[in-house]
Design a protein around this motif. Structure first.
Motif, short mmCIF file in Angstrom:
data_model
loop_
_atom_site.label_atom_id
_atom_site.label_comp_id
_atom_site.label_asym_id
_atom_site.label_seq_id
_atom_site.Cartn_x
_atom_site.Cartn_y
_atom_site.Cartn_z
N ALA A 95 0.75 -1.06 0.08
CA ALA A 95 -0.03 -0.08 -0.11
C ALA A 95 0.76 1.27 0.00
O ALA A 95 0.32 2.35 -0.46
N ASN A 96 2.22 1.25 0.25
CA ASN A 96 2.84 2.43 0.25
C ASN A 96 3.08 3.22 -0.99
O ASN A 96 3.68 4.14 -1.15
N ARG A 97 2.73 2.16 -1.96
CA ARG A 97 2.67 2.86 -3.50
C ARG A 97 1.56 3.29 -3.94
O ARG A 97 1.35 3.63 -5.39
N THR A 98 0.66 3.51 -3.02
CA THR A 98 -0.77 3.84 -3.49
C THR A 98 -0.65 5.05 -4.23
O THR A 98 -1.46 5.09 -5.37
N ARG A 99 0.07 6.26 -3.81
CA ARG A 99 -0.04 7.56 -4.35
C ARG A 99 0.72 7.41 -5.86
O ARG A 99 -0.07 7.98 -6.78
N ARG A 121 -7.52 -0.57 -4.85
CA ARG A 121 -6.83 -0.89 -3.79
C ARG A 121 -7.59 -2.00 -2.93
O ARG A 121 -8.80 -2.21 -3.15
N VAL A 178 -2.28 -2.26 -3.40
CA VAL A 178 -2.67 -1.46 -4.41
C VAL A 178 -2.21 -2.28 -5.70
O VAL A 178 -1.40 -2.79 -5.88
N HIS A 187 -8.09 -4.55 0.57
CA HIS A 187 -7.67 -5.02 1.97
C HIS A 187 -8.35 -6.03 2.36
O HIS A 187 -9.23 -6.11 2.90
N ILE A 241 -8.00 7.74 -1.95
CA ILE A 241 -6.64 7.46 -1.97
C ILE A 241 -5.92 7.59 -0.53
O ILE A 241 -5.12 6.55 -0.31
N PHE A 245 -1.75 5.62 -8.41
CA PHE A 245 -2.77 6.36 -8.67
C PHE A 245 -2.25 7.70 -9.66
O PHE A 245 -3.03 7.79 -10.81
#
Ligand SMILES: Cc1cc2nc3c(=O)[nH]c(=O)nc-3n(C[C@H](O)[C@H](O)[C@H](O)COP(=O)(O)OP(=O)(O)OC[C@H]3O[C@@H](n4cnc5c(N)ncnc54)[C@H](O)[C@@H]3O)c2cc1C
Length: 436
Positions: free
Chosen positions: A213-217, A240, A250, A242, A321, A220
């Motif tokens: 998830a730390n690559r979500t930004r 995304r 992501v 969970h 996001i 996006f």
């Protein structure tokens, strides 16, 4: 109601409450939907369908057709649930680029037959969704940005009308009914087969790229960039996830309708994100397109909500996001546009879609999660404010919604007039009736 006459006409294929196997036969694919029915009838032929509808018409009982129950709404009280899964014959005429598809065939079966000839139909993400129910509701395909709505690819329907008469419906034979069936839903007739256009697809290129998830930004932002200029042959979804007992993740899912070199080149844009947990981008046959989104194929308990997004502005970033998604399992943004947004001469009731993206939110319908999932779905929609239009494709209506969220008022008015003309006694009952 004893249904004796119907039982005699379809021996061994009509189940009533209390009969062995009735509960299983009456249960839809979305297992969270409560589906009360008066009887279940299993049709193996178009004649069987006609028998059921004639009986229903004489007895004044509604008929709810349901091959799979992926689109179940629970709008089946006092109805005969007509199971059409056995009508699953698929014929392909490769030279004419057309398929004749029985009303019970799912997309996996259709694409298995078309892939052999380097062709595809306008399938969606799940191989086990029924091709007919999907197409009657418009059908949002991985290939839609290039070739439009699945409903507009239909050349002809074979139907049983509300009085139980079989006939073939085309643009020439019944212009109004043909228009209504192309995206206006299954509220107008029982379809026993449809014929639709096929499109060249000797190969497709695509797959899923999945990151922590730390690559979500980063994912996006690239999704925004790539979809702003993507060719119509390319469709990308941002997701995304969970899952219970797993860290949040992501993903970008992508399908390119074309050759591998160009597909590889277009999707290489995402390589800068780095260190994926999974990356299964590869050359595929159309029959394998369901593996890209890898959705559950077994019946599932779930609650969902879809919305058409007017853009990807600040409210989207803040709500979809930056915030954790739990207790939701999946937040998905599908890229629309291309041929999906273009008016089509002679097109059906579905019509073009103005919004450039579609949001799909999903949470498990397990008892201890239900309240939290429902609350989160509502809170997200409220927070999105002007970034949603309130409309959604018919095939993404949730059980508590109704057809008015899928059509503009002129389309709904015309659909209602046609419904009153072709089924004045309300024998055919769709999951989301146009008069509802
Ligand atoms: C995992 C999953 C993935 C999905 N992916 C997509 C996607 O990518 N794109 C998309 O557009 N949709 C998608 N959908 C939504 C799906 O297209 C709709 O739920 C559609 O209604 C499913 O059709 P079905 O026949 O399988 O379902 P059913 O619930 O069996 O049927 C839905 C309705 O279709 C009508 N119908 C079906 N067969 C007939 C018939 N022979 N005659 C008359 N009416 C009939 C009936 O009104 C029925 O209530 C997805 C759904 C799920 C659960």
């Amino acid at each position: 109601m004893t249904f004796d006459e119907l039982r005699a006409a379809l021996p061994g294929r009509v189940q009533l409450p209390g009969d062995d196997g009735f509960e299983d036969a009456a249960r839809p694919w979305i297992t969270t939907v409560d589906q009360p029915v008066a009887a279940v009838a299993h049709a193996a032929t178009a004649d069987d369908v006609a028998t059921v509808v004639r009986y229903a018409s004489r007895a004044g009982i509604p008929v709810a057709t349901q091959p799979t129950g992926h689109g179940a709404s629970g709008n089946t009280a006092k109805a005969i649930l007509l199971r059409t899964a056995q009508l699953d014959n698929v014929e392909v005429a490769p030279t004419e680029r057309v398929a004749r598809v029985g009303a019970g065939a799912n997309w996996r079966r259709v694409l298995a037959a078309t892939s052999e000839h380097g062709l595809t139909g306008l399938a969606g993400s799940s191989p086990v969704v029924g091709a007919t129910g999907y197409t009657l509701g418009g059908g949002l395909s991985w290939f839609g940005r290039r070739h439009g709505w699945a409903s507009d690819a239909v050349r002809a329907f074979e139907i049983v009308d509300a009085e139980g008469t079989q006939r073939r419906v085309t643009a020439e034979s019944d212009p109004d009914l043909f228009w209504a069936l192309r995206g206006g839903s299954g509220d107008f007739a029982v379809v026993t087969a449809l014929e639709f256009d096929l499109f060249p697809a000797p190969e497709i290129y695509g797959g899923r790229m999945l990151w922590p998830a730390n690559r979500t930004r980063a994912a996006f932002e690239l999704f925004q960039e790539v979809t702003a200029t993507a060719p119509e042959e390319l469709s990308v979804w941002f997701q995304r996830f969970h899952f219970p007992d797993a860290p949040p993740m992501v993903a970008l899912d992508a399908v390119y309708l074309g050759d591998a070199d160009r597909g590889r080149e277009l999707l290489a844009r995402f390589d800068v994100i780095g260190d994926p947990i999974l990356d299964n981008r590869m050359l595929r046959k159309p029959v394998d397109v369901g593996a890209v989104a890898d959705e559950p194929t077994d019946p599932s308990p779930g609650f969902f909500r879809a919305e058409q997004l007017t853009g990807l502005g600040d409210a989207v970033v803040e709500t979809l996001i930056d915030e954790p998604i739990a207790p939701l399992l999946d937040v998905q943004i599908r890229h629309l546009g291309g041929a999906l947004s273009e008016p089509r001469v002679g097109g059906g009731a579905r019509g073009p879609i103005a919004e450039p993206y579609m949001l799909y939110l999903f949470g498990l319908g397990l008892p201890h999660l239900v309240d939290g999932v429902r609350a989160r779905l509502g809170a997200i929609v409220d927070a999105l404010g002007g970034q949603i239009s309130g409309q959604k494709p018919y095939t993404f209506l949730a059980p508590e919604e109704n057809a008015s969220a899928a059509f503009d008022s002129a389309t709904l008015t015309r659909l209602r007039e046609i419904k009153r003309a072709v089924d004045p006694h309300g024998i055919i009952r769709a999951n989301f009736p146009v008069l509802g």
